[in-house]
Design an enzyme around this catalytic site. Structure first.
Site, short mmCIF file in Angstrom:
data_model
loop_
_atom_site.label_atom_id
_atom_site.label_comp_id
_atom_site.label_asym_id
_atom_site.label_seq_id
_atom_site.Cartn_x
_atom_site.Cartn_y
_atom_site.Cartn_z
N GLN A 61 0.82 -1.21 0.00
CA GLN A 61 0.00 0.00 0.00
C GLN A 61 0.85 1.26 0.00
O GLN A 61 0.44 2.29 -0.54
CB GLN A 61 -0.93 0.01 1.22
CG GLN A 61 -2.03 -1.05 1.15
CD GLN A 61 -2.90 -0.90 -0.08
OE1 GLN A 61 -3.61 0.09 -0.23
NE2 GLN A 61 -2.86 -1.87 -0.97
N HIS A 105 1.40 3.24 -3.20
CA HIS A 105 0.36 4.08 -3.79
C HIS A 105 0.82 5.52 -3.96
O HIS A 105 0.47 6.17 -4.95
CB HIS A 105 -0.90 4.06 -2.90
CG HIS A 105 -1.92 3.06 -3.32
ND1 HIS A 105 -2.83 3.30 -4.32
CD2 HIS A 105 -2.17 1.81 -2.88
CE1 HIS A 105 -3.61 2.24 -4.47
NE2 HIS A 105 -3.23 1.33 -3.61
N GLU A 135 -7.99 2.71 7.02
CA GLU A 135 -8.78 2.24 5.88
C GLU A 135 -8.72 0.72 5.73
O GLU A 135 -9.74 0.04 5.71
CB GLU A 135 -8.23 2.92 4.62
CG GLU A 135 -8.90 2.48 3.33
CD GLU A 135 -8.20 3.08 2.11
OE1 GLU A 135 -8.82 3.06 1.04
OE2 GLU A 135 -7.05 3.53 2.22
N HIS A 136 -7.52 0.19 5.59
CA HIS A 136 -7.32 -1.26 5.46
C HIS A 136 -6.65 -1.79 6.73
O HIS A 136 -5.65 -1.22 7.16
CB HIS A 136 -6.42 -1.61 4.28
CG HIS A 136 -6.84 -1.02 2.97
ND1 HIS A 136 -6.27 0.12 2.45
CD2 HIS A 136 -7.77 -1.44 2.07
CE1 HIS A 136 -6.82 0.38 1.28
NE2 HIS A 136 -7.75 -0.53 1.03
N ASP A 176 -8.49 -4.65 -3.18
CA ASP A 176 -8.31 -3.53 -4.11
C ASP A 176 -8.72 -3.88 -5.53
O ASP A 176 -9.23 -3.03 -6.26
CB ASP A 176 -6.85 -3.08 -4.11
CG ASP A 176 -6.54 -2.08 -3.02
OD1 ASP A 176 -7.47 -1.65 -2.33
OD2 ASP A 176 -5.35 -1.73 -2.87
N HIS A 222 -47.60 25.77 13.09
CA HIS A 222 -47.59 24.30 13.12
C HIS A 222 -48.87 23.80 13.79
O HIS A 222 -49.53 22.87 13.29
CB HIS A 222 -46.37 23.79 13.92
CG HIS A 222 -45.09 23.76 13.17
ND1 HIS A 222 -44.47 24.89 12.70
CD2 HIS A 222 -44.28 22.72 12.81
CE1 HIS A 222 -43.34 24.57 12.10
NE2 HIS A 222 -43.20 23.25 12.14
#
Length: 427
Positions: free
Chosen positions: A250, A253, A318-319, A352, A411
């Protein structure tokens, strides 16, 4: 007590970078808002060296691009999309319309209605993110979205054929070769040639993520998806080769991708540091992964599984990949994560690219309040009510008093009118 064996950049350093990104993105969005197509074209030419006659691809162009790919590539895309489609359809089947008689004569219900139009961003840049087409375009179509448009940037002045093919196979109604903030702005705000959408989705770099944040409200978004994050939780049953491989998987990336290891064994931590250095020298993307590891990598030493869960939930990454003797312990006890990968047999790359779960996931601690992209993100659950005359008169009396309790006179009149109309006349 948890001990940090390695840390990345400080919070103040990160905040400075984020402030610079915010300012840049605001100027770009304002430009597209004010000048439309002219601004989009200028930004594309300056940032991507791309200024075609039309950013939208024709059906003939799409066919040529698809026909240029090897048969095996088409089959691989088809395989991945079949997995994503099956899981998305199973998720959609869990969403049911509801109608109940909540009290005598009072019918309440909710309906699940797909968003009418969605813009999907599929990143390019260093890597052609083919899989993002499956995750966004296909999932939106399974949800029932009528108009799905997709944008992806050119790569080195060329149209990414595999990405376009995946978009087309996923069911995109319009495909544009357009990247970055200008793509997000064009989809969300609209231009003379691109009709605006109701929602924008998809991952991207820090500028794309910030554009989504600033556009939220004008349009819906899936979630704030910044640079990808990975956390490995490992004990003495794990080995340094796998831990390092899965961290760097990762980290490659981008240079701002956080990667963390939480472990109960200092021996594994030290072995992982050595193994990361070894692998970085061999990886073709080692320069990018090294920057991410140096600036955004951390290692946390913990006493036991319970402390590992506590530290992992603080990170809310995230992961989260679990390489321990009992991976299910973390499935049962963790609460803050985008996606879990349980055991050495699976890994983040499966999620992924191919296995079927969606890879657009919460980052920057958004996992504390939301999950990732799925069919439900494209569907609005809206309510309705139907009331008999007798029930209206009955409910109206309660409503009148409750409105007057809050000083809402108009109302209260709505309720009183129904009581007068539908109530039994006083004898």
């Amino acid at each position: 007590m948890a001990q940090f064996l390695k840390t990345g950049k400080s919070k103040s350093e990160l905040a400075k970078t984020e402030a610079e990104v915010r300012e840049t993105v605001q100027k770009l969005l304002d430009d597209v808002q004010n000048r439309g197509d002219a601004a989009v074209r200028e930004l594309s030419a300056n940032l991507d060296k791309w200024s075609p006659e039309s950013f939208r691809l024709s059906a003939e162009q799409i066919d040529r691009l698809m026909n240029s790919l090897p048969a095996q590539t088409i089959e691989d895309i088809r395989f991945a999309q079949a997995n994503v489609r099956r899981f998305a359809e199973a998720q959609k089947s869990a969403l049911q319309d509801v109608e109940v008689e909540n009290s005598p004569g009072v019918i309440l219900g909710h309906k699940n209605i797909p968003v009418n139009s969605v813009g999907c961003y599929v990143p390019g840049g260093r890597y052609p993110m083919v899989a993002s087409a499956h995750m966004s375009v296909l999932t939106a179509k399974v949800a029932g979205v009528k108009r799905v448009i997709a944008c992806t940037p050119p790569i080195n002045g060329e149209i990414p054929a595999a990405t376009v093919t995946a978009m087309a196979m996923a069911g995109a109604d319009e495909i544009y070769i357009l990247g970055g903030v200008q793509a997000m702005a064009a989809m969300a705000l609209g231009t003379e040639t691109i009709a605006p959408v109701d929602m924008i989705v998809g991952p991207g770099n820090a500028y794309v993520a910030e554009a989504k944040r600033q556009l939220f409200g004008k349009v819906g978004i899936d979630l704030f998806a910044g640079p990808t994050e990975v956390l490995i939780i490992a004990d003495d049953t794990a080995d340094a080769e796998m831990v390092a491989t899965d961290l760097l998987g990762q980290a490659e990336h981008g240079p701002t991708s956080p990667c963390a290891l939480i472990t109960t064994t200092e021996k594994l931590a030290q072995e992982t540091l050595v193994e990361i250095e070894r692998q970085l020298k061999l990886l073709p993307t080692g320069d990018v992964a090294r920057a991410a590891w140096q600036d955004y990598g951390c290692i946390i030493l913990v006493e036991d599984e319970q402390e590992a869960v506590a530290e992992a939930d603080k990170l809310a990454y995230e992961h989260v990949q679990v390489l321990t003797a009992d991976p299910d312990y973390f499935l049962q006890h963790m609460t803050n994560y985008g996606a879990l990968f349980l055991g050495p047999e699976t890994n983040v790359a499966y999620g992924d690219k191919v296995i079927g779960t969606n890879h657009t996931l919460p980052t920057k601690q958004a996992a504390k309040y939301t999950g990732g992209l799925w069919v439900g993100k494209f569907i609005k659950t809206v309510t309705y009510q139907k009331v008999t005359p007798e029930a209206s008169a009955f409910v109206g009396e309660y409503c009148t008093r409750l409105c007057e309790l809050e000083n809402f006179a108009a109302h209260a009149e709505q309720a009183k009118l129904r009581v007068r109309r539908y109530g039994k006349p006083v004898s």
